[in-house]
Scaffold this active site. Structure first.
Site, PDB file in Angstrom:
ATOM      1  CB  ALA A   1     -22.271 -43.861 -75.471  1.00 45.08           C
ATOM      2  CB  CYS A   2     -20.144 -39.564 -73.738  1.00 41.68           C
ATOM      3  SG  CYS A   2     -18.268 -38.807 -73.892  1.00 41.68           S
ATOM      4  CG  PHE A   3     -16.551 -42.105 -76.592  1.00 35.48           C
ATOM      5  CD1 PHE A   3     -14.971 -41.864 -77.108  1.00 35.48           C
ATOM      6  CD2 PHE A   3     -16.293 -42.598 -75.437  1.00 35.48           C
ATOM      7  CE1 PHE A   3     -14.312 -41.436 -76.498  1.00 35.48           C
ATOM      8  CE2 PHE A   3     -15.062 -41.147 -74.671  1.00 35.48           C
ATOM      9  CZ  PHE A   3     -14.131 -41.253 -75.009  1.00 35.48           C
TER      10      PHE A   3
END
Length: 194
Positions: free
Chosen positions: A142-144
């Site tokens: 996941a990016c975050f």
């Protein structure tokens, strides 16, 4: 340099990514473009080099969530309650990709501070994480989950997720300004070990 502003509203993931690539292809040497947009339906975008098998497309489709591959790098983002930006401009000796990345994030901070003074507490990340190790971990899908150098953070958490790609002598950078909590459901759609 002449700047153009586009507010293209809410569109599908495929439309949004094709629009960004069209802008990139058409951008002239003395031009730059900033575009703001949203996603309808909600969409999970994967970074250019991310394995499409890292998300459960069947579940996403069942829940009415679109999926798309981004032309830039980075990791999975569930685009929902957010404002997405893209910037296209040319690189040169002074405007390196790293410089552009930093300057865009500084400009985003100024905009957020105009929206609410509390964002004045946000800061640029000064360290670059070891993404090879981060991407090997489940949370690395996941990016975050990790903040890259020069991304905005607030209270030690990523505030805006951004990704960049150099295409010829042009830069395409886009990112997500989160406005709600629905994006946290990304874990439900990632193919993670128990």
């Amino acid at each position: 340099m002449k700047w153009y502003f586009i507010d293209s509203g809410a569109n599908t993931g495929a439309y949004n990514m094709e629009f960004d690539m069209a802008i990139t292809g058409a951008c002239k040497t003395d031009e730059a473009v900033v575009r703001f947009y949203r996603w309808q339906p909600y969409c999970i975008s994967l970074g250019k080099y991310q394995d499409e098998g890292s998300i459960n497309k069947v579940l996403a489709e069942h829940d009415g969530i679109d999926t798309v591959l981004r032309p830039t790098g980075g990791r999975a983002v569930l685009h929902s309650e957010e404002l997405t930006y893209s910037v296209v401009m040319h690189t040169d000796f002074e405007n390196t990709p790293q410089f552009i990345y930093r300057e865009i994030n500084c400009a985003l901070k100024e905009g957020l501070v105009l929206y609410h003074p509390a964002f004045g507490e946000s800061a640029l990340e000064h360290k670059q994480p070891d993404f090879r190790n981060t991407y090997k971990q489940s949370s690395g899908l996941a990016c975050f989950a990790a903040t890259a150098k020069n991304e905005l953070k607030l209270d030690h958490r990523k505030l805006i997720g951004s990704a960049q790609r150099k295409i010829g002598n042009k830069i395409l950078q886009h990112g997500s300004i989160i406005c709600g909590s629905f994006h946290l459901k990304i874990a439900e759609y990632l193919n993670l070990p128990e």
